[in-house]
Design a protein around this motif. Structure first.
Motif, PDB file in Angstrom:
ATOM      1  N   SER A   1      -8.159 -35.201   3.987  1.00 22.62           N
ATOM      2  CA  SER A   1      -6.902 -34.252   4.199  1.00 22.62           C
ATOM      3  C   SER A   1      -7.211 -32.918   3.919  1.00 22.62           C
ATOM      4  CB  SER A   1      -5.894 -34.886   3.329  1.00 22.62           C
ATOM      5  OG  SER A   1      -6.178 -34.684   1.984  1.00 22.62           O
ATOM      6  N   LEU A   2      -6.381 -32.009   4.506  1.00 23.44           N
ATOM      7  CA  LEU A   2      -6.353 -30.601   4.128  1.00 23.44           C
ATOM      8  C   LEU A   2      -4.874 -30.157   3.715  1.00 23.44           C
ATOM      9  CD1 LEU A   2      -8.020 -29.445   7.471  1.00 23.44           C
ATOM     10  CD2 LEU A   2      -9.090 -29.720   5.242  1.00 23.44           C
ATOM     11  N   ARG A   3      -4.986 -29.395   2.506  1.00 22.21           N
ATOM     12  CA  ARG A   3      -3.670 -28.878   2.165  1.00 22.21           C
ATOM     13  C   ARG A   3      -3.811 -27.239   1.773  1.00 22.21           C
ATOM     14  NH1 ARG A   3      -4.076 -27.586  -3.133  1.00 22.21           N
ATOM     15  NH2 ARG A   3      -5.412 -28.943  -4.405  1.00 22.21           N
TER      16      ARG A   3
ATOM     17  N   PRO B   1     -15.652 -31.966  11.441  1.00 18.47           N
ATOM     18  CA  PRO B   1     -14.852 -32.160  12.705  1.00 18.47           C
ATOM     19  C   PRO B   1     -13.362 -32.151  12.184  1.00 18.47           C
ATOM     20  CG  PRO B   1     -16.727 -33.634  12.384  1.00 18.47           C
ATOM     21  CD  PRO B   1     -16.550 -33.099  11.224  1.00 18.47           C
ATOM     22  N   ALA B   2     -12.858 -32.563  10.970  1.00 21.88           N
ATOM     23  CA  ALA B   2     -11.563 -32.554  10.577  1.00 21.88           C
ATOM     24  C   ALA B   2     -10.790 -31.171  10.424  1.00 21.88           C
ATOM     25  CB  ALA B   2     -11.417 -33.270   9.204  1.00 21.88           C
ATOM     26  N   LEU B   3     -11.838 -30.137   9.984  1.00 18.13           N
ATOM     27  CA  LEU B   3     -11.067 -28.881   9.940  1.00 18.13           C
ATOM     28  C   LEU B   3     -11.122 -28.127  11.382  1.00 18.13           C
ATOM     29  CD1 LEU B   3     -10.717 -26.392   8.412  1.00 18.13           C
ATOM     30  CD2 LEU B   3     -13.137 -26.028   8.271  1.00 18.13           C
TER      31      LEU B   3
ATOM     32  N   CYS C   1      -5.249 -14.784   7.777  1.00 19.84           N
ATOM     33  CA  CYS C   1      -6.181 -15.869   7.370  1.00 19.84           C
ATOM     34  C   CYS C   1      -5.031 -17.033   6.364  1.00 19.84           C
ATOM     35  CB  CYS C   1      -7.267 -15.296   6.626  1.00 19.84           C
ATOM     36  SG  CYS C   1      -6.720 -14.443   4.849  1.00 19.84           S
ATOM     37  N   LEU C   2      -5.886 -18.108   6.358  1.00 15.80           N
ATOM     38  CA  LEU C   2      -5.113 -19.356   5.599  1.00 15.80           C
ATOM     39  C   LEU C   2      -6.148 -20.197   4.754  1.00 15.80           C
ATOM     40  CD1 LEU C   2      -2.589 -21.063   5.571  1.00 15.80           C
ATOM     41  CD2 LEU C   2      -3.534 -22.405   7.558  1.00 15.80           C
ATOM     42  N   GLN C   3      -5.645 -20.085   3.776  1.00 16.09           N
ATOM     43  CA  GLN C   3      -6.671 -20.858   2.621  1.00 16.09           C
ATOM     44  C   GLN C   3      -6.455 -22.314   2.538  1.00 16.09           C
ATOM     45  OE1 GLN C   3      -5.303 -17.586   1.870  1.00 16.09           O
ATOM     46  NE2 GLN C   3      -7.057 -17.124   3.046  1.00 16.09           N
ATOM     47  N   LEU C   4      -7.445 -23.248   2.809  1.00 12.93           N
ATOM     48  CA  LEU C   4      -7.307 -24.456   2.458  1.00 12.93           C
ATOM     49  C   LEU C   4      -7.774 -25.139   1.481  1.00 12.93           C
ATOM     50  CD1 LEU C   4      -7.285 -25.151   6.421  1.00 12.93           C
ATOM     51  CD2 LEU C   4      -5.161 -25.302   4.963  1.00 12.93           C
ATOM     52  N   ILE C   5      -7.472 -26.276   1.177  1.00 13.10           N
ATOM     53  CA  ILE C   5      -8.365 -27.372  -0.002  1.00 13.10           C
ATOM     54  C   ILE C   5      -8.684 -28.440   0.848  1.00 13.10           C
ATOM     55  CG2 ILE C   5      -8.230 -28.365  -2.130  1.00 13.10           C
ATOM     56  CD1 ILE C   5      -8.967 -25.332  -2.444  1.00 13.10           C
ATOM     57  N   GLY C   6      -9.856 -28.755   0.849  1.00 11.81           N
ATOM     58  CA  GLY C   6     -10.397 -30.186   1.688  1.00 11.81           C
ATOM     59  C   GLY C   6     -10.390 -31.214   0.466  1.00 11.81           C
TER      60      GLY C   6
ATOM     61  N   PHE D   1     -13.430 -25.654  -0.368  1.00 12.76           N
ATOM     62  CA  PHE D   1     -12.282 -24.672   0.043  1.00 12.76           C
ATOM     63  C   PHE D   1     -12.840 -24.122   1.302  1.00 12.76           C
ATOM     64  CE2 PHE D   1     -12.110 -20.001   0.316  1.00 12.76           C
ATOM     65  CZ  PHE D   1     -11.012 -19.726   0.119  1.00 12.76           C
ATOM     66  N   PHE D   2     -11.804 -24.013   2.225  1.00 17.41           N
ATOM     67  CA  PHE D   2     -11.932 -23.304   3.589  1.00 17.41           C
ATOM     68  C   PHE D   2     -10.960 -22.145   3.930  1.00 17.41           C
ATOM     69  CE2 PHE D   2     -12.260 -28.282   3.898  1.00 17.41           C
ATOM     70  CZ  PHE D   2     -13.765 -28.203   4.122  1.00 17.41           C
TER      71      PHE D   2
END
Length: 337
Positions: free
Chosen positions: A165-167, A271-273, A213-218, A227-228
């Protein structure tokens, strides 16, 4: 003979369990103990024949979606499903769940199935946000939609047996782990962004205020591990180095937790990202990345899912490899089950 994954129970993104029982090549799928669809399947092949025997009358579209999900998850080698006995509805056709086949029948294509945003996408798509152009510092690009908050993507990886999941990043919740990750010698070698909590708070606050830009936590099974940073390429520093489309996205990637490293984990989260970013706006035709040109391991991971090394070039701060992945290439290969 194509690969078959033995999966009698497959979690659905809403938390329910999709249960499968088989008698030979006759499959019955049920959700929460309630049978949804029964079908027979032909020999495992790139084009898999599916003969619908019984289908839930209340929601045949959902039943066909469940069958497609289970078949694509358990038969990664099958690229299309050719239906007979299909309870076709206009909604199935209009959504792109089924499409006309060359023989006059109906088929579901793996490449189209994984582009359906529901249920993987947990927020709305950018398709609803109008294109309004602007000019900033000599660069013309669209105004970007407001950033989402909370969980944006969730999918069960049948091969890994885990949720991915990504949030969105929450500074108060994630600052300490972000600081710890950036100060890890392995990460600092390539990111060169080690520093104090105060330094990283200021950095994340600046990113949060930046619409490009958007900061995501995997997360794996809801445990944060990475961190993405996803960015719109047109107005990013990479924009001048190639012919960036208005909706191209780029990615920076950092795996912070050591126990979530390894090729098998990358084969799930990368692949999920990419899947999330292509779903987030159907106008996105390409995703790019610019790792250091000597980061052979990351370049190899990117190439495994279809990224092409277009060229090496010089940023002011590093020699970079220009990696690019088109929507068509990604969904044709579909590394999602």
């Amino acid at each position: 003979m194509t690969e078959v994954i033995d999966r009698a129970a497959l979690p659905l993104p809403d938390g329910r369990m999709l249960q499968a029982s088989a008698e030979g090549r006759r499959i019955t799928l049920a959700v929460a103990g309630q049978p949804s669809i029964q079908f027979g399947i032909g020999p495992d092949a790139p084009t898999l024949g599916v003969d619908v025997m019984e289908c839930g009358e209340r929601d045949p579209q959902q039943a066909v979606w469940l069958a497609s999900y289970w078949l694509f998850a358990t038969r990664p080698g099958s690229q299309s499903l050719e239906w007979s006995g299909l309870p076709l509805t206009p909604a199935m056709r209009d959504a792109g769940l089924v499409m006309p086949a060359a023989d006059g029948g109906w088929q579901t294509l793996r490449t189209a199935f994984w582009q359906l945003p529901s249920p993987w996408l947990r927020s709305g798509t950018g398709a609803d946000f109008p294109q309004a152009m602007q000019m900033v510092s000599g660069v013309r690009f669209p105004r970007r939609p407001p950033k989402p908050v909370g969980e944006v993507y969730r999918r069960f990886d049948a091969r890994l047996g885990s949720w991915i999941s990504l949030r969105t990043l929450d500074i108060e919740q994630d600052l300490e782990r972000f600081n710890r990750w950036q100060n890890t010698p392995r990460v600092e070698k390539f990111w060169e962004e080690g520093g104090s909590l105060e330094t990283h708070r200021a950095h994340l606050e600046k990113l949060a205020d930046d619409p490009h830009c958007l900061q995501l936590i995997g997360c794996f099974d809801d445990e944060p591990f990475a961190f993405f940073d996803a960015y719109w390429a047109r107005e990013d520093r990479i924009g001048p180095y190639y012919e960036a489309d208005h909706y191209d996205r780029g990615i920076h990637m950092l795996v912070g937790e050591e126990h979530h490293r390894g090729p098998h984990k990358v084969a799930s989260w990368l692949p999920a990202l990419v899947h999330y970013l292509f779903l987030d706006d159907p106008r996105t035709r390409m995703i790019v990345s610019e790792p250091r040109s000597d980061n052979d391991r990351m370049i190899h991971h990117l190439q495994r899912i279809g990224f092409h090394r277009q060229k090496d070039f010089d940023f002011p701060h590093k020699r970079a490899a220009m990696m690019a992945l088109t929507r068509e290439c990604f969904f044709d290969r579909c590394y999602l089950c």
